[in-house]
Design a protein around this motif. Structure first.
Motif, PDB file in Angstrom:
ATOM      1  N   ALA A  28       0.836  -1.205   0.000  1.00  0.00           N
ATOM      2  CA  ALA A  28       0.000   0.000   0.000  1.00  0.00           C
ATOM      3  C   ALA A  28       0.866   1.249   0.000  1.00  0.00           C
ATOM      4  N   ARG A  29       1.983   1.179   0.698  1.00  0.00           N
ATOM      5  CA  ARG A  29       2.904   2.322   0.737  1.00  0.00           C
ATOM      6  C   ARG A  29       3.466   2.604  -0.646  1.00  0.00           C
ATOM      7  N   ARG A  30       3.852   1.564  -1.356  1.00  0.00           N
ATOM      8  CA  ARG A  30       4.437   1.750  -2.686  1.00  0.00           C
ATOM      9  C   ARG A  30       3.436   2.391  -3.641  1.00  0.00           C
ATOM     10  N   GLN A  31       2.186   2.056  -3.488  1.00  0.00           N
ATOM     11  CA  GLN A  31       1.165   2.605  -4.366  1.00  0.00           C
ATOM     12  C   GLN A  31       0.969   4.102  -4.150  1.00  0.00           C
ATOM     13  N   ARG A  80      14.233  -2.156   8.553  1.00  0.00           N
ATOM     14  CA  ARG A  80      14.246  -3.354   7.709  1.00  0.00           C
ATOM     15  C   ARG A  80      12.839  -3.915   7.520  1.00  0.00           C
ATOM     16  N   ARG A  81      11.963  -3.621   8.468  1.00  0.00           N
ATOM     17  CA  ARG A  81      10.571  -4.056   8.355  1.00  0.00           C
ATOM     18  C   ARG A  81       9.682  -2.989   7.744  1.00  0.00           C
ATOM     19  N   LYS A  82      10.095  -1.733   7.913  1.00  0.00           N
ATOM     20  CA  LYS A  82       9.267  -0.610   7.474  1.00  0.00           C
ATOM     21  C   LYS A  82      10.137   0.318   6.622  1.00  0.00           C
ATOM     22  N   PRO A  83      10.080   0.202   5.314  1.00  0.00           N
ATOM     23  CA  PRO A  83      10.980   0.964   4.438  1.00  0.00           C
ATOM     24  C   PRO A  83      10.748   2.473   4.472  1.00  0.00           C
ATOM     25  N   TYR A  84       9.677   2.932   5.061  1.00  0.00           N
ATOM     26  CA  TYR A  84       9.430   4.370   5.175  1.00  0.00           C
ATOM     27  C   TYR A  84      10.062   4.955   6.435  1.00  0.00           C
ATOM     28  N   GLU A 123       1.963   5.934  11.741  1.00  0.00           N
ATOM     29  CA  GLU A 123       1.233   5.079  10.797  1.00  0.00           C
ATOM     30  C   GLU A 123      -0.275   5.305  10.910  1.00  0.00           C
ATOM     31  N   GLN A 124      -0.741   5.487  12.111  1.00  0.00           N
ATOM     32  CA  GLN A 124      -2.173   5.689  12.328  1.00  0.00           C
ATOM     33  C   GLN A 124      -2.648   7.013  11.740  1.00  0.00           C
ATOM     34  N   VAL A 125      -1.961   8.107  12.096  1.00  0.00           N
ATOM     35  CA  VAL A 125      -2.476   9.437  11.740  1.00  0.00           C
ATOM     36  C   VAL A 125      -2.164   9.830  10.301  1.00  0.00           C
ATOM     37  N   LEU A 126      -1.144   9.203   9.691  1.00  0.00           N
ATOM     38  CA  LEU A 126      -0.753   9.568   8.333  1.00  0.00           C
ATOM     39  C   LEU A 126      -1.198   8.534   7.294  1.00  0.00           C
ATOM     40  N   ALA A 127      -2.143   7.695   7.660  1.00  0.00           N
ATOM     41  CA  ALA A 127      -2.669   6.707   6.707  1.00  0.00           C
ATOM     42  C   ALA A 127      -3.220   7.430   5.474  1.00  0.00           C
ATOM     43  N   GLY A 128      -2.854   6.934   4.292  1.00  0.00           N
ATOM     44  CA  GLY A 128      -3.308   7.553   3.056  1.00  0.00           C
ATOM     45  C   GLY A 128      -2.419   8.664   2.551  1.00  0.00           C
ATOM     46  N   ILE A 129      -1.377   9.010   3.313  1.00  0.00           N
ATOM     47  CA  ILE A 129      -0.418  10.052   2.915  1.00  0.00           C
ATOM     48  C   ILE A 129       0.927   9.386   2.630  1.00  0.00           C
ATOM     49  N   ALA A 130       1.593   9.789   1.576  1.00  0.00           N
ATOM     50  CA  ALA A 130       2.926   9.270   1.257  1.00  0.00           C
ATOM     51  C   ALA A 130       3.942   9.980   2.159  1.00  0.00           C
ATOM     52  N   TRP A 131       4.399   9.305   3.191  1.00  0.00           N
ATOM     53  CA  TRP A 131       5.277   9.930   4.170  1.00  0.00           C
ATOM     54  C   TRP A 131       6.478   9.030   4.478  1.00  0.00           C
ATOM     55  N   GLU A 132       7.448   9.641   5.108  1.00  0.00           N
ATOM     56  CA  GLU A 132       8.600   8.904   5.607  1.00  0.00           C
ATOM     57  C   GLU A 132       9.030   9.544   6.915  1.00  0.00           C
ATOM     58  N   ASP A 154      22.510   4.124  24.074  1.00  0.00           N
ATOM     59  CA  ASP A 154      21.510   3.110  24.413  1.00  0.00           C
ATOM     60  C   ASP A 154      21.127   2.245  23.210  1.00  0.00           C
ATOM     61  N   GLY A 155      21.794   2.442  22.066  1.00  0.00           N
ATOM     62  CA  GLY A 155      21.535   1.606  20.900  1.00  0.00           C
ATOM     63  C   GLY A 155      20.339   2.043  20.074  1.00  0.00           C
ATOM     64  N   THR A 156      19.984   3.322  20.158  1.00  0.00           N
ATOM     65  CA  THR A 156      18.845   3.833  19.377  1.00  0.00           C
ATOM     66  C   THR A 156      19.047   3.584  17.879  1.00  0.00           C
ATOM     67  N   ALA A 157      20.238   3.862  17.362  1.00  0.00           N
ATOM     68  CA  ALA A 157      20.481   3.719  15.921  1.00  0.00           C
ATOM     69  C   ALA A 157      20.328   2.270  15.466  1.00  0.00           C
ATOM     70  N   GLU A 158      20.863   1.326  16.244  1.00  0.00           N
ATOM     71  CA  GLU A 158      20.747  -0.085  15.875  1.00  0.00           C
ATOM     72  C   GLU A 158      19.280  -0.523  15.869  1.00  0.00           C
ATOM     73  N   HIS A 159      18.546  -0.051  16.854  1.00  0.00           N
ATOM     74  CA  HIS A 159      17.124  -0.396  16.926  1.00  0.00           C
ATOM     75  C   HIS A 159      16.362   0.213  15.750  1.00  0.00           C
ATOM     76  N   LEU A 160      16.720   1.436  15.385  1.00  0.00           N
ATOM     77  CA  LEU A 160      16.081   2.089  14.240  1.00  0.00           C
ATOM     78  C   LEU A 160      16.315   1.312  12.958  1.00  0.00           C
ATOM     79  N   ARG A 161      17.525   0.821  12.773  1.00  0.00           N
ATOM     80  CA  ARG A 161      17.812   0.061  11.561  1.00  0.00           C
ATOM     81  C   ARG A 161      17.014  -1.240  11.519  1.00  0.00           C
ATOM     82  N   ALA A 162      16.818  -1.850  12.695  1.00  0.00           N
ATOM     83  CA  ALA A 162      15.999  -3.061  12.746  1.00  0.00           C
ATOM     84  C   ALA A 162      14.554  -2.752  12.360  1.00  0.00           C
ATOM     85  N   VAL A 163      14.038  -1.624  12.834  1.00  0.00           N
ATOM     86  CA  VAL A 163      12.681  -1.209  12.472  1.00  0.00           C
ATOM     87  C   VAL A 163      12.602  -0.900  10.979  1.00  0.00           C
TER      88      VAL A 163
END
Length: 387
Positions: free
Chosen positions: A20-23, A80-84, A50-59, A69-78
């Motif tokens: 849906a995001r790609r579309q 990989r599942r969410k390309p936006y 994701e909730q409030v921006l549904a239907g909008i092409a955002w990143e 605290d490893g914020t960057a590593e955690h962000l990269r893991a997220v």
């Protein structure tokens, strides 16, 4: 009611669905989120977006200042599942304003929002901000805690007073009648940012004020109220140095076109170093009866050391040295100032014999020494990047 819930649930699923995001096509809106030790807030914030921006092409572009605290590593893991979701990790650089600037420059969307990563800003306001910009007539939409309907939540009286005073001081550098000039939650058009980006100071944490003060023409703005929320995870980054950085930003906008504020602060600390030098020299020579040459050496090293640590704490807060880099920096600062002292004496002696004006010769030597110390220490002691 059941139909409404089903619709909202469908929107939430589509917001997180990669197909849906790609579309939706390329990002129309980039949300820039500077982070430092916000690991536990990442996924809740992404879910809310994701909730409030549904239907909008955002990143969402998270700009992380190498959080321990490893914020960057955690962000990269997220991501990989969410390309936006994107992670821009900065090494050896810190600062909220510069993080926002780099995040905006890393995006190509025509509309850009800035918000904190601590869940205190109301992401539900983003669609209304975007709608206001797309209708035209405004360059920037500000989330306001002080507009009718807004609020600061559970702030104590001291924090509310500090915010009010800082807001009043902001009018020293720009005249827009913003009700919340200290807001860190706003959205603007790409052209509005592009017009001011080369004049931005990047000082401190109030990027909104920096943008308004740097714009070559008055920005058309709109304020939308929101309620400032309590932090759910982590600790506040506010401390006494935040106030110092704010003062530095104001000074940069007021006199930065005449003399760099960093140099002015470096010179001021140099003046304090002279006081330290004379105090140590007088104590060593007069009170402790140390030989004058030895006392002068002790005073010189003490003054240079105090100057180094004050500059590391205040002048170069964004490049602050620690660990072995602190020791290496101290040694290079000794060398830089030693060469500067030789240049100081040489120039002063030359001017004295040419003009016979002792005070002018002294000033000339001091200025040359200060400029040398500032320029070379910026290159060899407080380098912007690790080699």
């Amino acid at each position: 009611m059941r139909k409404l819930k089903a619709t909202l649930a469908g929107q939430a699923r589509s917001a997180a669905d990669p197909e849906a995001r790609r579309q939706l096509g390329p990002a129309e809106l980039s949300v820039i989120i500077p982070t430092f030790n916000e690991r536990d807030n990442i996924e809740p914030l992404v879910e809310r977006l994701e909730q409030v921006l549904a239907g909008i092409a955002w990143e969402a572009i998270f700009v992380d200042d190498d959080s321990p605290d490893g914020t960057a590593e955690h962000l990269r893991a997220v991501a990989r599942r969410k390309p936006y979701v994107r992670c821009l990790q900065r090494i050896t650089r810190r600062g909220l304003s510069t993080a926002c600037i780099e995040g905006i420059l890393a995006s190509s969307a025509p509309y850009v929002a800035v918000m904190d990563g601590d869940l205190q800003h109301d992401e539900g306001l983003l669609p209304a901000m975007l709608d206001a910009l797309k209708r035209g007539g405004v360059d920037i939409v500000v989330g306001s805690r002080y507009a009718a309907g807004g609020g600061v939540g559970e702030w104590d009286k001291s924090r509310a007073l500090i915010s009010a005073v800082a807001g009043r001081l902001s009018h020293l550098v720009f005249k827009a009648e913003l009700q919340d000039p200290m807001s860190g939650f706003f959205m603007l058009t790409r052209p509005a940012f592009a017009a001011s980006m080369r004049q931005l100071s990047g000082q401190g944490f109030k990027i909104l004020l920096d943008i308004f003060a740097s714009s070559p023409k008055p920005l058309a703005f709109k304020e939308l109220p929101y309620q400032f929320r309590q932090r759910l995870h982590g600790e506040s980054k506010l401390d006494a140095m935040v106030a110092w950085e704010y003062v530095m930003l104001l000074l940069d906008k007021l006199v930065g076109h005449i003399v760099p504020v960093r140099f002015a602060l470096f010179a001021m600390i140099g003046g304090l170093g002279l006081v330290v030098h004379l105090a140590v020299l007088g104590t060593s020579y007069k009170v402790l009866a140390v030989d004058f040459a030895v006392a002068q050496g002790i005073a010189t090293v003490t003054a240079m050391t105090s100057n180094f640590f004050l500059n590391n704490w205040l002048t170069y807060r964004d490049r602050r040295l620690a660990g072995w880099r602190l020791l290496r920096g101290l040694v290079t600062f000794y060398v830089v100032c030693g060469v500067g002292a030789v240049g100081n004496v040489g120039v002063a002696n030359y001017v004295f014999h040419a003009d016979r004006s002792w005070w002018f010769a002294g000033v000339a030597g001091a200025v040359v020494g200060a400029v040398w110390n500032y320029a070379t220490s910026a290159v060899f002691t407080w380098r912007s990047k690790t080699k």
